[in-house]
Write a protein that holds these residues in place. Structure first.
Motif, PDB file in Angstrom:
ATOM      1  N   HIS A   1       0.839  -1.195   0.000  1.00 32.81           N
ATOM      2  CA  HIS A   1       0.000   0.000   0.000  1.00 32.81           C
ATOM      3  C   HIS A   1       0.877   1.250   0.000  1.00 32.81           C
ATOM      4  O   HIS A   1       1.823   1.357   0.784  1.00 32.81           O
ATOM      5  CB  HIS A   1      -0.920   0.024   1.217  1.00 32.81           C
ATOM      6  CG  HIS A   1      -1.872  -1.116   1.269  1.00 32.81           C
ATOM      7  ND1 HIS A   1      -3.042  -1.141   0.551  1.00 32.81           N
ATOM      8  CD2 HIS A   1      -1.820  -2.294   1.958  1.00 32.81           C
ATOM      9  CE1 HIS A   1      -3.685  -2.266   0.791  1.00 32.81           C
ATOM     10  NE2 HIS A   1      -2.965  -2.987   1.636  1.00 32.81           N
TER      11      HIS A   1
ATOM     12  N   ASP B   1      -1.390   5.431   3.219  1.00 30.02           N
ATOM     13  CA  ASP B   1      -2.623   4.651   3.241  1.00 30.02           C
ATOM     14  C   ASP B   1      -2.978   4.269   4.683  1.00 30.02           C
ATOM     15  O   ASP B   1      -2.109   3.817   5.437  1.00 30.02           O
ATOM     16  CB  ASP B   1      -2.424   3.380   2.402  1.00 30.02           C
ATOM     17  CG  ASP B   1      -3.642   2.488   2.393  1.00 30.02           C
ATOM     18  OD1 ASP B   1      -4.522   2.689   1.553  1.00 30.02           O
ATOM     19  OD2 ASP B   1      -3.698   1.576   3.256  1.00 30.02           O
ATOM     20  N   ARG B   2      -4.246   4.442   5.059  1.00 28.33           N
ATOM     21  CA  ARG B   2      -4.631   4.236   6.460  1.00 28.33           C
ATOM     22  C   ARG B   2      -4.432   2.792   6.906  1.00 28.33           C
ATOM     23  O   ARG B   2      -3.948   2.536   8.013  1.00 28.33           O
ATOM     24  CB  ARG B   2      -6.086   4.655   6.675  1.00 28.33           C
ATOM     25  CG  ARG B   2      -6.562   4.409   8.105  1.00 28.33           C
ATOM     26  CD  ARG B   2      -7.836   5.137   8.457  1.00 28.33           C
ATOM     27  NE  ARG B   2      -8.316   4.792   9.778  1.00 28.33           N
ATOM     28  CZ  ARG B   2      -7.791   5.230  10.917  1.00 28.33           C
ATOM     29  NH1 ARG B   2      -6.743   6.038  10.882  1.00 28.33           N
ATOM     30  NH2 ARG B   2      -8.284   4.874  12.082  1.00 28.33           N
ATOM     31  N   SER B   3      -4.773   1.832   6.063  1.00 27.02           N
ATOM     32  CA  SER B   3      -4.602   0.431   6.459  1.00 27.02           C
ATOM     33  C   SER B   3      -3.130   0.097   6.657  1.00 27.02           C
ATOM     34  O   SER B   3      -2.768  -0.692   7.539  1.00 27.02           O
ATOM     35  CB  SER B   3      -5.217  -0.494   5.408  1.00 27.02           C
ATOM     36  OG  SER B   3      -4.571  -0.354   4.157  1.00 27.02           O
TER      37      SER B   3
ATOM     38  N   LEU C   1      -1.947   1.536  10.045  1.00 23.23           N
ATOM     39  CA  LEU C   1      -2.370   0.725  11.182  1.00 23.23           C
ATOM     40  C   LEU C   1      -1.538  -0.549  11.323  1.00 23.23           C
ATOM     41  O   LEU C   1      -1.516  -1.168  12.385  1.00 23.23           O
ATOM     42  CB  LEU C   1      -3.856   0.370  11.047  1.00 23.23           C
ATOM     43  CG  LEU C   1      -4.834   1.536  11.235  1.00 23.23           C
ATOM     44  CD1 LEU C   1      -6.261   1.107  10.913  1.00 23.23           C
ATOM     45  CD2 LEU C   1      -4.751   2.088  12.663  1.00 23.23           C
ATOM     46  N   SER C   2      -0.856  -0.940  10.245  1.00 22.05           N
ATOM     47  CA  SER C   2      -0.021  -2.143  10.301  1.00 22.05           C
ATOM     48  C   SER C   2       1.366  -1.859  10.864  1.00 22.05           C
ATOM     49  O   SER C   2       2.159  -2.778  11.046  1.00 22.05           O
ATOM     50  CB  SER C   2       0.117  -2.763   8.904  1.00 22.05           C
ATOM     51  OG  SER C   2       0.929  -1.959   8.070  1.00 22.05           O
TER      52      SER C   2
END
Length: 239
Positions: A67, A71-73, A76-77
């Protein structure tokens, strides 16, 4: 799968005549523990800030698990323990975890479970209800790490995680990182301490003045200090 792909990233601070990062590229496979090694001022912290989306205004691209950042996802990782202690000193360890857990959208049940787990991992359970201002520097570093792994990130970024740390806390941090890596977590560790990188990491990127000097397996270099001196004319501990 690639956990991290940094391609031709270039960045300059507004008040600086030189580039902080100069066409910098780095790839880390998922599940690796990778050392980013270089003297003070090499660009390690700048790179960490760019990967985490804190620092903007660069050219090139950064992909986290495929990503494009920020990117928000992908954000969060990531877990991030910066070089500067990022805790609230008047709060207890448990209260700090509660605050940062809320920012990560953990439910009350998840937060209770994860707080106990990270306090156990970092050896702070018996001091969890004391204000952080009463902690030693080593204990604060360990809590900094606990906050970074609270939301169970897939990849952990550590910027000089043992600066100013006593030997006992340093060994505890090392054991925690080795345990996290054994569980499958990808870890990028920046340091200027050769022994630390060699003890923890099988892969290394040597950098200086924002550029890659070497990228490969740690075992490919017999003597990191001598190799770096030959390439740059100065030591890894300089700066």
């Amino acid at each position: 799968m690639k956990a991290l792909s940094v391609s031709s990233v270039t960045f300059r601070y507004e008040d600086s005549p030189r580039l902080a990062l100069d066409q910098f590229s780095l790839t880390i496979a998922e599940g690796r523990m990778h050392a980013l090694l270089g003297p003070n001022g090499a660009g390690k912290s700048t790179l960490m800030r760019i990967i985490t989306g804190i620092q903007r205004g660069y050219s090139g691209s950064v992909l986290v698990f495929g990503h494009k950042m920020p990117d928000r996802s992908a954000l969060l990782s990531l877990g991030y323990a910066p070089q500067a202690i990022s805790l609230y000193p008047t709060l207890t360890a448990r209260e700090n975890l509660r605050f940062f857990g809320a920012m990560a959208n953990l439910s009350d049940e998840e937060l209770a479970h994860r707080s106990k787990e990270v306090l156990d991992r970092t050896g702070l359970n018996d001091r969890a209800d004391e204000p952080v201002s009463q902690y030693s520097g080593g204990m604060q570093r360990r809590l900094n790490l606990a906050v970074a792994i609270l939301h169970e990130p897939k990849m952990l970024l550590l910027d000089e995680p043992t600066v100013g740390v006593d030997p006992q806390s340093r060994n505890h941090i090392y054991e925690t990182l080795l345990s996290l890596h054994a569980s499958g977590m990808t870890i990028l560790l920046s340091s200027h301490i050769m022994e630390e990188a060699q003890r923890l990491c099988s892969n290394v990127t040597l950098m200086d003045e924002g550029k890659v000097i070497f990228d490969g397996q740690m075992a490919e270099i017999d003597n990191l200090e001598r190799f770096f001196l030959e390439k740059t004319g100065r030591g890894l501990r300089d700066g």
